[in-house]
Design a protein around this motif. Structure first.
Motif, mmCIF file in Angstrom:
data_model
loop_
_atom_site.group_PDB
_atom_site.id
_atom_site.type_symbol
_atom_site.label_atom_id
_atom_site.label_comp_id
_atom_site.label_asym_id
_atom_site.label_seq_id
_atom_site.Cartn_x
_atom_site.Cartn_y
_atom_site.Cartn_z
ATOM 1 N N LEU A 46 0.505 -11.324 -14.567
ATOM 2 C CA LEU A 46 0.505 -11.201 -13.160
ATOM 3 C C LEU A 46 -0.862 -11.186 -12.469
ATOM 4 C CD1 LEU A 46 1.750 -7.374 -13.303
ATOM 5 C CD2 LEU A 46 3.060 -9.466 -12.607
ATOM 6 N N ARG A 47 -0.832 -11.817 -11.187
ATOM 7 C CA ARG A 47 -2.084 -12.422 -10.549
ATOM 8 C C ARG A 47 -2.580 -11.615 -9.158
ATOM 9 N NH1 ARG A 47 -3.639 -17.185 -12.852
ATOM 10 N NH2 ARG A 47 -2.102 -18.006 -14.207
ATOM 11 N N GLY A 48 -1.725 -10.868 -8.920
ATOM 12 C CA GLY A 48 -2.320 -9.843 -7.273
ATOM 13 C C GLY A 48 -1.219 -8.925 -7.180
ATOM 14 N N GLU A 49 -1.610 -8.184 -6.212
ATOM 15 C CA GLU A 49 -0.956 -7.091 -5.454
ATOM 16 C C GLU A 49 -1.076 -6.832 -4.303
ATOM 17 O OE1 GLU A 49 -2.921 -3.739 -8.101
ATOM 18 O OE2 GLU A 49 -4.062 -3.182 -6.301
ATOM 19 N N LEU A 50 -0.131 -6.021 -3.624
ATOM 20 C CA LEU A 50 -0.298 -5.635 -2.252
ATOM 21 C C LEU A 50 0.210 -4.315 -2.251
ATOM 22 C CD1 LEU A 50 -0.920 -6.478 0.798
ATOM 23 C CD2 LEU A 50 1.673 -7.099 0.782
ATOM 24 N N SER A 51 -0.822 -3.372 -1.696
ATOM 25 C CA SER A 51 -0.258 -1.965 -1.636
ATOM 26 C C SER A 51 -0.886 -1.159 -0.494
ATOM 27 C CB SER A 51 -0.976 -1.040 -2.938
ATOM 28 O OG SER A 51 -2.386 -1.220 -2.878
ATOM 29 N N GLY A 52 -0.336 -0.186 -0.223
ATOM 30 C CA GLY A 52 -0.906 0.564 1.063
ATOM 31 C C GLY A 52 -0.652 1.999 0.838
ATOM 32 N N GLY A 53 -1.077 2.979 1.796
ATOM 33 C CA GLY A 53 -0.965 4.329 1.640
ATOM 34 C C GLY A 53 -1.521 5.443 2.556
ATOM 35 N N LEU A 54 -1.765 6.356 2.458
ATOM 36 C CA LEU A 54 -2.299 7.397 3.211
ATOM 37 C C LEU A 54 -3.556 7.888 2.644
ATOM 38 C CD1 LEU A 54 0.680 9.494 4.081
ATOM 39 C CD2 LEU A 54 -0.330 7.862 5.388
ATOM 40 N N ARG A 55 -4.591 8.148 3.599
ATOM 41 C CA ARG A 55 -6.032 8.716 2.933
ATOM 42 C C ARG A 55 -6.095 9.800 3.929
ATOM 43 N NH1 ARG A 55 -9.000 4.151 2.138
ATOM 44 N NH2 ARG A 55 -8.349 4.352 0.195
ATOM 45 N N LEU A 56 -6.571 10.987 3.046
ATOM 46 C CA LEU A 56 -7.225 12.233 3.764
ATOM 47 C C LEU A 56 -8.789 12.436 3.203
ATOM 48 C CD1 LEU A 56 -4.305 14.652 2.688
ATOM 49 C CD2 LEU A 56 -4.740 13.536 5.111
ATOM 50 N N SER A 57 -9.638 12.519 4.371
ATOM 51 C CA SER A 57 -10.886 12.916 3.902
ATOM 52 C C SER A 57 -11.446 14.184 4.618
ATOM 53 C CB SER A 57 -11.823 11.555 4.760
ATOM 54 O OG SER A 57 -11.696 11.803 6.076
ATOM 55 N N THR A 58 -12.512 14.630 4.192
ATOM 56 C CA THR A 58 -13.155 15.938 4.699
ATOM 57 C C THR A 58 -13.337 15.900 6.318
ATOM 58 O OG1 THR A 58 -15.276 15.262 4.140
ATOM 59 C CG2 THR A 58 -14.233 16.704 2.495
ATOM 60 N N ASP A 59 -13.337 14.842 6.811
ATOM 61 C CA ASP A 59 -13.455 14.713 8.371
ATOM 62 C C ASP A 59 -12.235 13.977 9.022
ATOM 63 O OD1 ASP A 59 -14.010 12.311 7.665
ATOM 64 O OD2 ASP A 59 -15.983 12.341 8.624
ATOM 65 N N GLY A 60 -11.396 13.840 8.333
ATOM 66 C CA GLY A 60 -10.126 13.085 9.209
ATOM 67 C C GLY A 60 -8.963 12.457 8.247
ATOM 68 N N TYR A 61 -8.364 11.437 8.595
ATOM 69 C CA TYR A 61 -7.257 10.982 8.055
ATOM 70 C C TYR A 61 -6.802 9.497 8.467
ATOM 71 C CZ TYR A 61 -5.003 12.407 12.191
ATOM 72 O OH TYR A 61 -4.750 12.733 13.669
ATOM 73 N N GLY A 62 -6.193 9.008 7.720
ATOM 74 C CA GLY A 62 -5.919 7.481 8.116
ATOM 75 C C GLY A 62 -4.860 6.784 7.193
ATOM 76 N N ILE A 63 -4.543 5.438 7.376
ATOM 77 C CA ILE A 63 -3.886 4.752 6.537
ATOM 78 C C ILE A 63 -4.673 3.254 6.217
ATOM 79 C CG2 ILE A 63 -1.882 5.443 7.782
ATOM 80 C CD1 ILE A 63 -1.763 3.016 9.431
ATOM 81 N N PHE A 64 -4.048 2.836 5.022
ATOM 82 C CA PHE A 64 -4.816 1.654 4.704
ATOM 83 C C PHE A 64 -3.877 0.583 3.935
ATOM 84 C CE2 PHE A 64 -4.933 4.510 0.925
ATOM 85 C CZ PHE A 64 -4.474 3.892 0.056
ATOM 86 N N VAL A 65 -4.399 -0.612 3.803
ATOM 87 C CA VAL A 65 -3.761 -1.638 2.971
ATOM 88 C C VAL A 65 -4.602 -2.527 2.142
ATOM 89 C CG1 VAL A 65 -2.416 -3.799 3.310
ATOM 90 C CG2 VAL A 65 -2.045 -1.981 4.911
ATOM 91 N N ASP A 66 -4.414 -2.635 0.903
ATOM 92 C CA ASP A 66 -5.266 -3.324 -0.023
ATOM 93 C C ASP A 66 -4.344 -4.497 -0.450
ATOM 94 O OD1 ASP A 66 -6.823 -1.142 -0.103
ATOM 95 O OD2 ASP A 66 -6.580 -0.446 -2.256
#
Length: 270
Positions: A46-66
């Motif tokens: 395997l040589r690569g990956e694509l992922s994403g998800g939800l992120r919660l923090s102590t001062d907010g929330y958001g989405i991300f893509v790796d």
């Protein structure tokens, strides 16, 4: 004289043994060259990956893509060359950052003939951040075999674009209104607030504030298949902006933000 007589007889007696050993060696060589172990061809690395998800923090929330590129693993043999021991990461993230003093009104005020919609009393600006970062994820424990848990150390940093959108309230005295020092009393008086204005109000007034950020944490990969991504990550995030961000009435503006975070992500590898 006696040695001259016995020497030919000794040489003649040794010749059959030498010939027998030569034949035995030749047959052994033939057997060794004739029998070869079958080659076992492992799965394509395997040589690569694509992922994403939800992120919660102590001062907010958001989405991300790796987006990840695998590096390393060649020294672990053909059977283990999935090569996500070390991953180079490009990350995109969008989040809303909340002020710790934010308290949402339930929209119910006794004694009033109207019932205002939910709003945050004293909020001046909604603060969003769009971040682009580059870093690495390195294996520190466990193995990357399907069905097992591996623990990785993640670290990255990059550019943060702070986005400030004025927070509008629907005031009984003046309709949709954003904060101004001259309107302080009306802006923080619940009896004068009919509710929050529509979400789209203030988009044409967004201000851009550039900044930088650093992030580090532990990444727990528990995917059940070699071509799937399923992970939990926890860590800390630090952001610094070139000007101070004002979010609430009566609270000091900040340029430096520190928070703990937890994220859940899914994706695929190839």
């Amino acid at each position: 004289m006696l040695l001259a007589v016995l020497l030919p007889a000794i040489v003649k007696a040794q010749q059959p043994k030498i010939k027998f050993r030569d034949r035995l060696g030749d047959s052994t060589k033939l057997v060794n060259t004739a029998v070869k172990p079958p080659k076992v061809k492992g799965p394509k690395p395997l040589r690569g990956e694509l992922s994403g998800g939800l992120r919660l923090s102590t001062d907010g929330y958001g989405i991300f893509v790796d987006k990840g590129w695998f590096k390393g693993g060649e020294d672990f043999g053909q059977a283990n060359r999935d090569r996500f021991y070390h991953v180079r990461l490009l990350q995109f993230e969008f989040l809303e950052r909340k002020h710790p003093k934010e308290v949402r009104s339930n929209g119910v005020l006794p004694g009033l003939s109207f019932q205002p919609s939910s709003y945050i009393l004293g909020k001046i600006n909604s603060f969003y951040a769009f971040k682009i970062g580059y870093g690495r994820r390195q294996l520190i424990a466990g193995k990357p075999d399907p069905g097992t848990v591996s623990i990785h150390w993640t670290y990255l940093g990059g550019f943060a674009a702070g986005l400030l959108k004025p927070y509008y309230l629907n005031l009984r005295s003046s309709g949709d209104t954003k904060y101004a020092d001259s309107l302080l009393r009306q802006f923080i008086s619940p009896e004068n607030i009919a509710g929050k204005s529509s979400f789209g109000k203030g988009f044409n007034e967004i201000k851009f504030v550039p900044g930088l950020y650093l992030k580090t944490g532990l990444h727990f990969d528990f995917a059940t298949g070699r071509k799937s991504v399923m992970a939990l990550e926890t860590g800390v995030n630090l952001e610094y902006y070139t000007s101070k961000i004002q979010q609430m009435v009566g609270q000091d503006p900040n340029a430096l933000f520190f928070a703990f975070y937890a994220s859940l992500q899914f994706g695929k590898r190839w």
